[in-house]
Write an enzyme that holds these catalytic residues in place. Structure first.
Site, PDB file in Angstrom:
ATOM      1  N   TYR A 184       2.408   5.657  15.831  1.00  0.00           N
ATOM      2  CA  TYR A 184       1.171   4.897  15.653  1.00  0.00           C
ATOM      3  C   TYR A 184      -0.036   5.730  16.063  1.00  0.00           C
ATOM      4  CZ  TYR A 184      -2.230   1.114  15.893  1.00  0.00           C
ATOM      5  OH  TYR A 184      -3.340   0.338  15.693  1.00  0.00           O
ATOM      6  N   ALA A 191      -0.225   8.997  16.191  1.00  0.00           N
ATOM      7  CA  ALA A 191      -0.388  10.075  15.216  1.00  0.00           C
ATOM      8  C   ALA A 191      -1.034   9.565  13.933  1.00  0.00           C
ATOM      9  CB  ALA A 191       0.971  10.710  14.916  1.00  0.00           C
ATOM     10  N   SER A 192      -0.621   8.385  13.490  1.00  0.00           N
ATOM     11  CA  SER A 192      -1.179   7.838  12.243  1.00  0.00           C
ATOM     12  C   SER A 192      -2.658   7.534  12.382  1.00  0.00           C
ATOM     13  CB  SER A 192      -0.413   6.579  11.823  1.00  0.00           C
ATOM     14  OG  SER A 192      -0.725   5.462  12.644  1.00  0.00           O
ATOM     15  N   VAL A 201       0.808  -1.215   0.000  1.00  0.00           N
ATOM     16  CA  VAL A 201       0.000   0.000   0.000  1.00  0.00           C
ATOM     17  C   VAL A 201       0.844   1.268   0.000  1.00  0.00           C
ATOM     18  CG1 VAL A 201      -1.934  -1.151   1.135  1.00  0.00           C
ATOM     19  CG2 VAL A 201      -0.242   0.065   2.535  1.00  0.00           C
TER      20      VAL A 201
END
Length: 255
Positions: A159, A161-162, A64
């Site tokens: 993680y 933040a994502s 991806v």
């Protein structure tokens, strides 16, 4: 009538865990599913299991983080299978280095996690945008409890933040694509027992207990616990729902 009859659903990160469970659940409800994953063998095995159970499934390799590959697989599916009407953005990773850890590790965590968890959601969604608009489709993004909080266990700030980003992206797309008839929602899992976190669950039982102590239902989730929310958001049961997040966290955010 099955909830997803006549739908073509694409699921990323579908070789194992939550993605595999969702693909299997969608197939049981009548959808033809396309499983996408870097783990080609795992995705193919999952697709074969669906076919063996009487469902319709195909699988393709996909990274991806590679925008060109996302576009290519979208074209391949359109040409060989049909018009996608459901997209589940599930592919994701996590790391548990603190921000104050080794500088090289922290930087690599940030780059890798953002590339997959946030940029990957953008890449895949943009690649499938035309068929989703044409079919007045549904997008389901896998967010997290960490779309709201940074959990009190060793966890990478990248993680958190994502996953905040995934929720923001979900809401922004819902606002923009609603006029096209496309609904965009998210699911916020808590601690789900998957291969992604198997090692840390085995080596750090205290981490698991910290989660459970903060979870009213008192147990970790299973991948199958995410299937019901995904079916709801992908089907006509949620025909007037967009821009929302369905929490599947055992009540973690209530206390």
């Amino acid at each position: 009538m099955p909830l997803l009859e006549n739908h073509l659903a694409v699921v990323t990160g579908a070789a194992s865990g939550i993605g595999r469970a969702i693909a299997t659940g969608f197939a049981r409800e009548g959808a033809r599913v396309v499983l996408l994953d870097l783990n080609v063998r795992g995705a193919a095995e999952a697709a074969q299991e669906i076919r063996d159970a009487g469902g319709k499934a195909d699988s393709f390799a996909l990274d991806v983080t590679r925008r060109e590959d996302c576009i290519a697989v979208a074209r391949k599916i359109a040409g060989e299978i049909g018009q996608v009407s459901v997209l589940v953005n599930n592919a994701g990773i996590n790391r548990r280095n603190a921000f104050t850890a080794d500088e090289g590790a922290v930087i690599k965590d940030w780059q890798d996690i953002m590339a997959i968890n946030l940029n990957g959601v953008f890449n895949v969604t943009h690649a499938f945008l035309k068929p989703l608009c044409a079919s007045k489709g549904r997008i389901v993004n896998i967010a997290s409890i960490q779309s709201f909080v940074h959990v009190r266990t060793p966890n990478s700030p990248a993680y958190t933040a994502s996953k905040h980003g995934v929720l923001g992206f979900t809401r922004a797309l819902a606002a923009e694509l609603g006029r096209e008839g496309v609904r965009v929602n998210a699911i916020g899992p808590g601690l789900i027992e998957t291969p992604l976190n198997e090692q840390v669950r085995t080596t750090n039982p205290q981490l698991v207990q910290t989660f459970l102590d903060h979870t009213p239902l008192g147990r970790a989730g299973k991948p199958e616990d995410i299937v019901g929310p995904a079916l709801f958001l992908a089907s006509d049961l949620s025909a007037y729902v967009t821009g929302s997040i369905v929490m599947a966290d055992g009540g973690y955010r209530t206390i």
